[in-house]
Design an enzyme around this catalytic site. Sequence first.
Site, short mmCIF file in Angstrom:
data_model
loop_
_atom_site.label_atom_id
_atom_site.label_comp_id
_atom_site.label_asym_id
_atom_site.label_seq_id
_atom_site.Cartn_x
_atom_site.Cartn_y
_atom_site.Cartn_z
N HIS A 44 0.84 -1.20 0.00
CA HIS A 44 0.00 0.00 0.00
C HIS A 44 0.88 1.25 0.00
CE1 HIS A 44 -3.69 -2.24 0.32
NE2 HIS A 44 -3.24 -2.91 1.35
N ARG A 69 7.26 -5.70 3.15
CA ARG A 69 5.95 -6.30 2.89
C ARG A 69 5.76 -6.26 1.38
NH1 ARG A 69 -0.10 -4.77 4.92
NH2 ARG A 69 0.31 -2.77 3.92
N GLU A 145 -5.42 -12.06 7.69
CA GLU A 145 -6.24 -10.84 7.62
C GLU A 145 -7.54 -11.08 6.85
OE1 GLU A 145 -4.07 -7.66 5.67
OE2 GLU A 145 -3.20 -8.99 4.19
N THR A 170 -7.28 -4.23 9.72
CA THR A 170 -8.38 -3.60 8.97
C THR A 170 -8.97 -4.56 7.93
OG1 THR A 170 -6.97 -2.53 7.30
CG2 THR A 170 -7.45 -1.28 9.31
N ASP A 171 -8.11 -5.32 7.25
CA ASP A 171 -8.65 -6.32 6.32
C ASP A 171 -9.37 -7.43 7.08
OD1 ASP A 171 -8.14 -5.51 3.61
OD2 ASP A 171 -6.00 -5.78 4.01
C1 3PY Z 1 -4.45 -4.29 7.43
O1 3PY Z 1 -4.86 -3.64 8.41
O2 3PY Z 1 -5.18 -5.00 6.72
C2 3PY Z 1 -3.06 -4.22 7.06
O3 3PY Z 1 -2.67 -4.88 6.12
C3 3PY Z 1 -2.16 -3.32 7.85
O4 3PY Z 1 -1.17 -2.78 7.05
MG MG Z 2 -4.14 -5.67 4.89
#
Ligand code: 3PY
Ligand code: MG
Length: 251
Positions: A44, A69, A145, A170-171
């Site tokens: 990202h 990453r 995630e 967050t995912d």
């Molecule tokens: C998420 O919160 O999904 C992430 O990948 C954090 O970078």
């Molecule tokens: Mg993520």
Amino acid sequence: MSKLKDVWAAGNCVINGWLSLPGSHLAEVMAHQDWDSLTIDLQHSSIDVAAAVPMLQAMAATDVTPIVRVPWNEPSVMMRVLDAGAYGIICPMVNNREDAERFVSACRYPPEGIRSNGAYRGMIVGGADYLKTANSEIATFAMIETREGLANIKEIAETPGLDALYIGPTDLAFSHGHPPVHNNFDGPVAELIAQILEGAHAAGIKAGVHATRTDYAAQMKADGFDLVTPTSDLRMIQAAAPDVFAGLGRG
Ligand code: 3PY
Ligand code: MG
């Protein structure tokens, strides 16, 4: 041993910084702070492999452990950043055992994996025995995630050669139908995060979690996480700026 593995060997929690912005000078400034490891985010951000190389070079002036990453579970990108001197890979969206094996295999030289020989910078930073030490020194983090990843956590966490699970809160929240927010002190996402921590430790591997607030990262450290990411370069700038303007009578 890498600083990250030293911290783990001592039974402590790694404090990981996050680089969302490109530039070797920024990476150099960040590397001279007190981080144990620093992760360059290729998922990202606008950073690509070519832009990551001078950042890795800048970081090599310090003992911080360089992690990348990667944008996706794509072996060629993993091999390129490892060749460029990364000592850890965080792979997004690992959903099942097959994903986990594909990821780990790309990071390990034969016979453990399929990593191809050609570490043009790894050999410089890692020294003459790089080929012998790379498999045990390079840390592999599978991101849990998604709902599917959590459902398959045991099979994933038990993948040979996998060092750690890394939580993208967050995912994880998104895929469970919750708002995609960080720093879940309590509530349903906090419970999912606790399950992942438990799943990693049950398999005898480490657990890391992404955050954007120091107080939350401190709570996760106290809860037993082995790596926390409390903030990023971008968020530190964004967090500090309002005080500057408030001090000058704005806002
Ligand atoms: C998420 O919160 O999904 C992430 O990948 C954090 O970078
Ligand atoms: Mg993520």
